[in-house]
Motif scaffolding. Structure first.
Motif, mmCIF file in Angstrom:
data_model
loop_
_atom_site.group_PDB
_atom_site.id
_atom_site.type_symbol
_atom_site.label_atom_id
_atom_site.label_comp_id
_atom_site.label_asym_id
_atom_site.label_seq_id
_atom_site.Cartn_x
_atom_site.Cartn_y
_atom_site.Cartn_z
ATOM 1 N N VAL A 76 8.759 -20.162 -7.941
ATOM 2 C CA VAL A 76 7.192 -20.409 -9.383
ATOM 3 C C VAL A 76 6.945 -19.152 -9.671
ATOM 4 C CG1 VAL A 76 7.680 -23.452 -8.500
ATOM 5 C CG2 VAL A 76 5.634 -21.823 -7.808
ATOM 6 N N GLU A 77 6.958 -18.195 -8.472
ATOM 7 C CA GLU A 77 5.607 -16.545 -9.235
ATOM 8 C C GLU A 77 6.267 -16.035 -8.352
ATOM 9 O OE1 GLU A 77 4.384 -16.715 -11.715
ATOM 10 O OE2 GLU A 77 2.776 -15.259 -11.007
ATOM 11 N N ASP A 78 6.524 -14.761 -9.182
ATOM 12 C CA ASP A 78 6.519 -13.306 -8.745
ATOM 13 C C ASP A 78 6.170 -12.551 -9.121
ATOM 14 O OD1 ASP A 78 8.572 -11.438 -8.087
ATOM 15 O OD2 ASP A 78 10.443 -11.995 -8.677
ATOM 16 N N GLN A 79 5.480 -12.388 -8.483
ATOM 17 C CA GLN A 79 3.794 -11.336 -8.436
ATOM 18 C C GLN A 79 3.498 -10.081 -8.655
ATOM 19 O OE1 GLN A 79 1.677 -12.229 -11.280
ATOM 20 N NE2 GLN A 79 0.905 -9.623 -10.949
ATOM 21 N N ALA A 80 4.191 -9.505 -8.904
ATOM 22 C CA ALA A 80 4.121 -7.710 -7.919
ATOM 23 C C ALA A 80 2.135 -7.444 -7.904
ATOM 24 C CB ALA A 80 4.156 -6.191 -9.529
ATOM 25 N N VAL A 81 1.956 -7.272 -6.732
ATOM 26 C CA VAL A 81 0.383 -6.803 -7.014
ATOM 27 C C VAL A 81 -0.200 -4.972 -7.117
ATOM 28 C CG1 VAL A 81 -1.507 -7.137 -4.682
ATOM 29 C CG2 VAL A 81 -0.138 -8.620 -4.637
ATOM 30 N N ALA A 128 -1.142 -12.960 2.091
ATOM 31 C CA ALA A 128 -0.161 -11.978 1.446
ATOM 32 C C ALA A 128 -0.749 -11.000 -0.420
ATOM 33 C CB ALA A 128 0.012 -13.033 0.523
ATOM 34 N N LEU A 129 -2.204 -11.384 -0.281
ATOM 35 C CA LEU A 129 -3.332 -10.184 -1.391
ATOM 36 C C LEU A 129 -3.284 -8.930 -0.183
ATOM 37 C CD1 LEU A 129 -5.186 -12.083 -3.993
ATOM 38 C CD2 LEU A 129 -3.221 -10.762 -3.933
ATOM 39 N N ARG A 130 -4.016 -9.153 0.652
ATOM 40 C CA ARG A 130 -3.502 -8.355 1.668
ATOM 41 C C ARG A 130 -2.442 -6.916 1.821
ATOM 42 N NH1 ARG A 130 -8.419 -6.696 4.481
ATOM 43 N NH2 ARG A 130 -9.609 -8.497 3.649
ATOM 44 N N LEU A 131 -1.150 -8.096 2.484
ATOM 45 C CA LEU A 131 -0.429 -7.037 2.596
ATOM 46 C C LEU A 131 0.449 -6.935 1.368
ATOM 47 C CD1 LEU A 131 0.669 -9.389 5.715
ATOM 48 C CD2 LEU A 131 -0.647 -7.023 6.050
ATOM 49 N N ALA A 132 0.926 -7.684 0.637
ATOM 50 C CA ALA A 132 1.960 -7.191 -0.019
ATOM 51 C C ALA A 132 2.090 -6.378 -1.315
ATOM 52 C CB ALA A 132 2.528 -8.783 -1.024
ATOM 53 N N THR A 133 3.477 -6.291 -1.380
ATOM 54 C CA THR A 133 3.649 -5.087 -2.456
ATOM 55 C C THR A 133 3.811 -6.226 -4.121
ATOM 56 O OG1 THR A 133 5.606 -4.563 -2.424
ATOM 57 C CG2 THR A 133 4.163 -2.940 -1.855
#
Ligand SMILES: Nc1ncnc2c1ncn2[C@@H]1O[C@H](COP(=O)(O)OP(=O)(O)OP(=O)(O)O)[C@@H](O)[C@H]1O
Ligand SMILES: [Mg+2]
Length: 256
Positions: free
Chosen positions: A221-226, A205-210
């Motif tokens: 439970v969480e909505d986090q911009a990377v 997730a950390l490698r791909l997502a915005t």
């Protein structure tokens, strides 16, 4: 004042899904999920096994019509699958009875593109995912990683604005998985598609997502911009901010 309206690619308002099992017991797979995904975002839906990720993706794909709440794709209520959404399923991502190039060209066949043209587009996309040499092979002759490449080539060849992927690289070894992530990222950057990508893997997730949406027990439970620059090398992910995000996501999926 000039108002610029940006359209949502996917908009979900108070979505709930209850399944009834054969023995009559009921499972609430999603509970009151609200979520808005803008055009061009790469959103990872992260969560542990059985917490509702596939259900969420399948509702957006139009495969679970019996939901409650409001679910829209490009402004239109979702009732069935449509050509505006390409899907890569968790299992059976390719058709075993079709040769590689016919798998990749399948969506184009459905939309009526003549054969020579769709085979040309299919081969172009096989090239983009690094499978130039096996257009006439059968899926059973390929490795799992190659089959995943075929699936990725297929959805990009069909060119839907929205791509829904359910743990497409889940069964692959670490190095192959990293290669496929790079392939997907470069296709996303090239095409600007909106991607909703399910994974149980924080590092993926950390490698791909915005942006990462964490689903737990059927709820967001969480909505986090990377907010890490792309491409995300190992070094970039090991920065204080990278490690902080990793820690936060691990916490939200129930570790630490
Ligand atoms: N068709 C169905 N009928 C009954 N229950 C279902 C059905 N599909 C899913 N469920 C239940 O809904 C819950 C969420 O399942 P879901 O497949 O969405 O989880 P998931 O997060 O994708 O898990 P995994 O990571 O293992 O794929 C589970 O309790 C599951 O048993
Ligand atoms: Mg699943």
């Amino acid at each position: 004042m000039l108002m610029v309206e940006t359209q949502s690619a996917v908009s979900i308002d108070r979505l709930s899904v209850v399944f009834e099992r054969d023995d009559g017991t009921r499972v609430q797979a999603l509970r009151d999920v609200s979520l808005d995904i803008g055009e061009g975002e790469f959103v990872c839906v992260l969560g542990r096994s059985g917490h509702g990720k596939t259900t969420l993706l399948n509702v957006v794909a139009g495969l679970i019509p019996s939901y409650s709440g409001d679910v829209r794709v490009l402004g239109k209520p979702v009732k069935a699958p449509g050509v505006d959404r390409g899907v890569i399923f968790q299992k059976d991502a390719v058709f075993p009875w079709m040769r590689v190039e016919d798998n990749v060209a399948f969506g184009l066949r459905v939309s009526g593109m003549p054969k020579p043209e769709r085979l040309r587009v299919a081969r172009e996309h096989l090239d983009l995912v690094g499978l130039r040499n096996v257009p006439r092979a059968w899926p059973r002759e390929l490795s799992g990683g190659m089959r995943a490449r075929v699936a990725v080539a297929g959805v990009f060849a069909s060119d839907p604005p929205i791509l829904l992927a359910d743990e497409p690289f889940g069964a692959l070894d670490y190095v192959t998985r990293r290669q496929l992530q790079d392939v997907l990222l470069s296709l996303w950057e090239r095409t600007g598609k909106t991607i909703m990508f399910v994974t149980h893997d924080v590092d993926e997730a950390l490698r791909l997502a915005t942006r990462v949406i964490v689903v737990s027990n059927g709820s967001v439970v969480e909505d986090q911009a990377v907010d890490l620059p792309m491409p995300r090398s190992d070094d970039a992910l090991a920065t204080p901010r990278g490690l902080e995000l990793r820690h936060l996501l691990l916490h939200h999926i129930g570790l630490e």
